[in-house]
Design a protein around this motif. Structure first.
Motif, PDB file in Angstrom:
ATOM      1  N   ARG A   1       0.825  -1.210   0.000  1.00 38.48           N
ATOM      2  CA  ARG A   1       0.000   0.000   0.000  1.00 38.48           C
ATOM      3  C   ARG A   1       0.861   1.264   0.000  1.00 38.48           C
ATOM      4  O   ARG A   1       0.583   2.222  -0.726  1.00 38.48           O
ATOM      5  CB  ARG A   1      -0.934  -0.003   1.209  1.00 38.48           C
ATOM      6  CG  ARG A   1      -1.890   1.193   1.242  1.00 38.48           C
ATOM      7  CD  ARG A   1      -2.886   1.085   2.378  1.00 38.48           C
ATOM      8  NE  ARG A   1      -2.247   1.163   3.689  1.00 38.48           N
ATOM      9  CZ  ARG A   1      -2.099   0.142   4.516  1.00 38.48           C
ATOM     10  NH1 ARG A   1      -2.537  -1.062   4.175  1.00 38.48           N
ATOM     11  NH2 ARG A   1      -1.512   0.287   5.692  1.00 38.48           N
ATOM     12  N   GLU A   2       1.930   1.263   0.790  1.00 40.00           N
ATOM     13  CA  GLU A   2       2.799   2.434   0.868  1.00 40.00           C
ATOM     14  C   GLU A   2       3.499   2.694  -0.466  1.00 40.00           C
ATOM     15  O   GLU A   2       3.640   3.846  -0.897  1.00 40.00           O
ATOM     16  CB  GLU A   2       3.829   2.251   1.982  1.00 40.00           C
ATOM     17  CG  GLU A   2       3.206   2.291   3.377  1.00 40.00           C
ATOM     18  CD  GLU A   2       4.241   2.124   4.472  1.00 40.00           C
ATOM     19  OE1 GLU A   2       5.440   1.979   4.143  1.00 40.00           O
ATOM     20  OE2 GLU A   2       3.861   2.136   5.655  1.00 40.00           O
ATOM     21  N   ILE A   3       3.939   1.638  -1.129  1.00 44.29           N
ATOM     22  CA  ILE A   3       4.581   1.789  -2.438  1.00 44.29           C
ATOM     23  C   ILE A   3       3.585   2.337  -3.450  1.00 44.29           C
ATOM     24  O   ILE A   3       3.888   3.273  -4.207  1.00 44.29           O
ATOM     25  CB  ILE A   3       5.140   0.430  -2.918  1.00 44.29           C
ATOM     26  CG1 ILE A   3       6.315   0.009  -2.041  1.00 44.29           C
ATOM     27  CG2 ILE A   3       5.561   0.505  -4.383  1.00 44.29           C
ATOM     28  CD1 ILE A   3       6.815  -1.393  -2.314  1.00 44.29           C
ATOM     29  N   LYS A   4       2.383   1.779  -3.460  1.00 44.55           N
ATOM     30  CA  LYS A   4       1.363   2.205  -4.416  1.00 44.55           C
ATOM     31  C   LYS A   4       0.989   3.670  -4.210  1.00 44.55           C
ATOM     32  O   LYS A   4       0.784   4.417  -5.175  1.00 44.55           O
ATOM     33  CB  LYS A   4       0.120   1.322  -4.275  1.00 44.55           C
ATOM     34  CG  LYS A   4      -0.936   1.572  -5.333  1.00 44.55           C
ATOM     35  CD  LYS A   4      -2.079   0.571  -5.216  1.00 44.55           C
ATOM     36  CE  LYS A   4      -3.122   0.797  -6.303  1.00 44.55           C
ATOM     37  NZ  LYS A   4      -4.243  -0.176  -6.194  1.00 44.55           N
ATOM     38  N   GLN A   5       0.890   4.099  -2.957  1.00 41.15           N
ATOM     39  CA  GLN A   5       0.537   5.493  -2.681  1.00 41.15           C
ATOM     40  C   GLN A   5       1.565   6.454  -3.252  1.00 41.15           C
ATOM     41  O   GLN A   5       1.213   7.499  -3.810  1.00 41.15           O
ATOM     42  CB  GLN A   5       0.402   5.696  -1.164  1.00 41.15           C
ATOM     43  CG  GLN A   5      -0.867   5.098  -0.573  1.00 41.15           C
ATOM     44  CD  GLN A   5      -0.900   5.189   0.948  1.00 41.15           C
ATOM     45  OE1 GLN A   5       0.115   5.412   1.608  1.00 41.15           O
ATOM     46  NE2 GLN A   5      -2.081   5.008   1.523  1.00 41.15           N
ATOM     47  N   ILE A   6       2.834   6.107  -3.123  1.00 41.55           N
ATOM     48  CA  ILE A   6       3.884   6.966  -3.667  1.00 41.55           C
ATOM     49  C   ILE A   6       3.852   6.945  -5.190  1.00 41.55           C
ATOM     50  O   ILE A   6       3.975   7.981  -5.848  1.00 41.55           O
ATOM     51  CB  ILE A   6       5.268   6.534  -3.146  1.00 41.55           C
ATOM     52  CG1 ILE A   6       5.354   6.767  -1.632  1.00 41.55           C
ATOM     53  CG2 ILE A   6       6.382   7.294  -3.861  1.00 41.55           C
ATOM     54  CD1 ILE A   6       6.637   6.254  -1.003  1.00 41.55           C
ATOM     55  N   GLN A   7       3.673   5.765  -5.783  1.00 40.90           N
ATOM     56  CA  GLN A   7       3.655   5.655  -7.236  1.00 40.90           C
ATOM     57  C   GLN A   7       2.488   6.404  -7.864  1.00 40.90           C
ATOM     58  O   GLN A   7       2.587   6.890  -8.991  1.00 40.90           O
ATOM     59  CB  GLN A   7       3.633   4.176  -7.654  1.00 40.90           C
ATOM     60  CG  GLN A   7       4.934   3.446  -7.371  1.00 40.90           C
ATOM     61  CD  GLN A   7       4.887   1.991  -7.755  1.00 40.90           C
ATOM     62  OE1 GLN A   7       3.817   1.348  -7.741  1.00 40.90           O
ATOM     63  NE2 GLN A   7       6.033   1.423  -8.108  1.00 40.90           N
ATOM     64  N   GLN A   8       1.379   6.501  -7.138  1.00 39.46           N
ATOM     65  CA  GLN A   8       0.208   7.201  -7.661  1.00 39.46           C
ATOM     66  C   GLN A   8       0.169   8.666  -7.258  1.00 39.46           C
ATOM     67  O   GLN A   8      -0.705   9.416  -7.698  1.00 39.46           O
ATOM     68  CB  GLN A   8      -1.071   6.498  -7.183  1.00 39.46           C
ATOM     69  CG  GLN A   8      -1.244   5.096  -7.748  1.00 39.46           C
ATOM     70  CD  GLN A   8      -2.500   4.413  -7.231  1.00 39.46           C
ATOM     71  OE1 GLN A   8      -3.092   4.827  -6.227  1.00 39.46           O
ATOM     72  NE2 GLN A   8      -2.922   3.367  -7.917  1.00 39.46           N
ATOM     73  N   SER A   9       1.128   9.079  -6.454  1.00 45.73           N
ATOM     74  CA  SER A   9       1.174  10.456  -5.978  1.00 45.73           C
ATOM     75  C   SER A   9       1.646  11.395  -7.080  1.00 45.73           C
ATOM     76  O   SER A   9       2.380  11.005  -7.989  1.00 45.73           O
ATOM     77  CB  SER A   9       2.105  10.567  -4.772  1.00 45.73           C
ATOM     78  OG  SER A   9       2.360  11.913  -4.444  1.00 45.73           O
TER      79      SER A   9
END
Length: 446
Positions: free
Chosen positions: A11-19
């Motif tokens: 989830r943390e990786i995805k949040q950064i990638q979609q930021s």
């Protein structure tokens, strides 16, 4: 590691990638999501400006009870200390990571995560990094002032050399003299790249190239400005700081003329690579590869959608029927900054799209904060894998009337200086842009 911890890391990786944050980017090992690679953009108006600093992050089995282990990779093969807190051996000295005692309340807690770690590291790249060394925060003597000046000067130089040029030269297979190289050859007498970096297929190769095109003029201006400084003349050795110890230093010498030559060389190679996509694309089309079919379908759907919505502000065509080379003409809409203009753009797509993102060049002369002096368009698609989002983003940045101040996304230094200058400067920006718009119409009918 528990399934819950794995889900949290995902989830943390995805949040950064979609930021939409342009300062950080992450990727992970598909075989082990606990192994993460990150890029941190050097903050504007610091000695680290627009450098791309790479880090490895390893999440232990006890995450998030304990922080991940972080190692700096932009170290010139373990020989360059980029900050009092970023050691040449890769150690990141930071209280949140438990590698420095810090003050009460600065330690790790399970409420923190990957993004807070990366932001904390970025905060180390300050406008005066000399003061980050404990005991030097109150330095005020004349000798301390001179150290501060000298420290910033050598960080600026090494940011261009190590955090900008060196990784691109490795990726592009270049030697500074213009020849190609094998992985065992060094870039120059000062470049000492370790085997891990040479062997690592970094996921940030394309990001580095696109950012290089965005910030090329900023790099060039910095080199020109520093070349006139008496402290940074060619072959002058870096001054060692009081806190730098043997084996953990930033040693070397200034050579801005050489950096300027290497900068232009890298740019030429990236442009050459971009133009080569055209032939690669035609071959992919002839071979009926899936990516060629996919892009052909995408452009057809975009054109059909434009017709359906009677959107006459965009005209989109393939160049010579090549699904990897698109010509886009934008007709400036009323009430937008480009009202009445006819803006022509060329979109280059890679046969490895979306792994390699499009490179867009504005062919019309346009003094615009989002268009570099070489015509490179800086834009941000919501979904990188769909070209309709790219087209929407291109138009959106051109039509912006009053964007927030962000040096990371304004790629024309001269235009940016006017746009965010005095009220009179802003008027001059608009007059210059209006003249370009009027000329675009004249050129279109010549």
């Amino acid at each position: 590691m528990s399934d819950q911890a794995i889900l949290r890391i995902t989830r943390e990786i995805k949040q950064i990638q979609q930021s939409a944050d342009l300062s950080i980017a992450v990727d992970y090992d598909e075989c082990d999501i606990r192994s993460v690679r990150a890029i941190i953009l050097g903050p504007p108006e610091t000695p680290y400006q627009f450098g791309l600093f790479e880090f490895s992050i390893k999440f232990g089995k006890d995450y998030p009870a304990r922080p991940p282990i972080v190692s700096a990779k932009t170290t010139n093969g373990g020989s360059c200390r980029f900050s009092p807190n970023l050691y040449s051996g890769g150690k990141v000295c930071l209280s949140i990571l438990g590698t420095w005692t810090g003050e009460s309340g600065e330690q790790w807690s399970s409420a923190q995560g990957l993004e807070s770690v990366l932001i904390s590291i970025q905060s180390l790249m300050s406008s005066n990094p000399y003061e980050n060394e404990p005991g030097y925060e109150d330095a005020k003597s004349d000798s301390d002032t001179e150290y501060m000046v000298q420290y910033k000067a050598k960080i600026r130089h090494e940011t261009i050399r190590i955090a900008v040029l060196q990784p691109l030269e490795v990726t592009l297979g270049l030697l500074p003299n213009g020849t190609t190289k094998s992985s065992s050859e060094k870039l120059s007498e000062d470049d000492d790249i370790d085997d891990e970096i040479l062997a690592y297929d970094t996921p940030f190769n394309d990001l580095r190239k696109r950012r290089f095109l965005w910030y090329y003029q900023s790099y060039a201006q910095l080199i020109d400005a520093e070349s006139e400084n008496s402290h940074t003349q060619p072959k002058r050795s870096f001054q060692r700081m009081p806190f730098e110890s043997s084996g953990n230093t930033m040693d070397g010498h200034f050579d801005y003329p050489e950096l300027k030559r290497r900068l232009a060389h890298v740019k030429d190679k990236i442009i050459e690579e971009t133009e080569a996509w055209r032939a690669e694309g035609l071959q992919a089309k002839d071979d009926e590869l899936g990516i060629a079919v996919n892009l052909q379908r995408q452009v057809e759907q975009i054109v059909e959608n434009l017709k359906h919505h009677k959107n006459f502000s965009i005209d989109l065509n393939l160049v010579d029927g090549n699904p990897f080379l698109w010509d886009l003409t934008y007709f400036g809409r009323p009430t937008t900054p480009l009202e009445g203009g006819i803006i022509k753009m060329r979109i280059h797509l890679s046969p490895r799209f979306p792994h390699e993102q499009p490179r867009v060049f504005v062919k019309t002369q346009l003094s615009h904060i989002r268009v570099s002096q070489d015509g490179v368009l800086c834009y941000f698609p919501k979904r990188a894998e769909e070209m309709r989002h790219h087209i929407e983003a291109m138009v959106a940045v051109l039509e912006e009337d009053d964007p927030p101040y962000d040096p990371r996304s304004t790629v024309n230094p001269q235009a940016s200086k006017l746009f965010w200058g005095s009220p009179e400067d802003r008027k001059k920006y608009r007059r210059t842009l209006r003249r370009d718009i009027e000329k675009s119409v004249e050129d279109a009918f010549d």
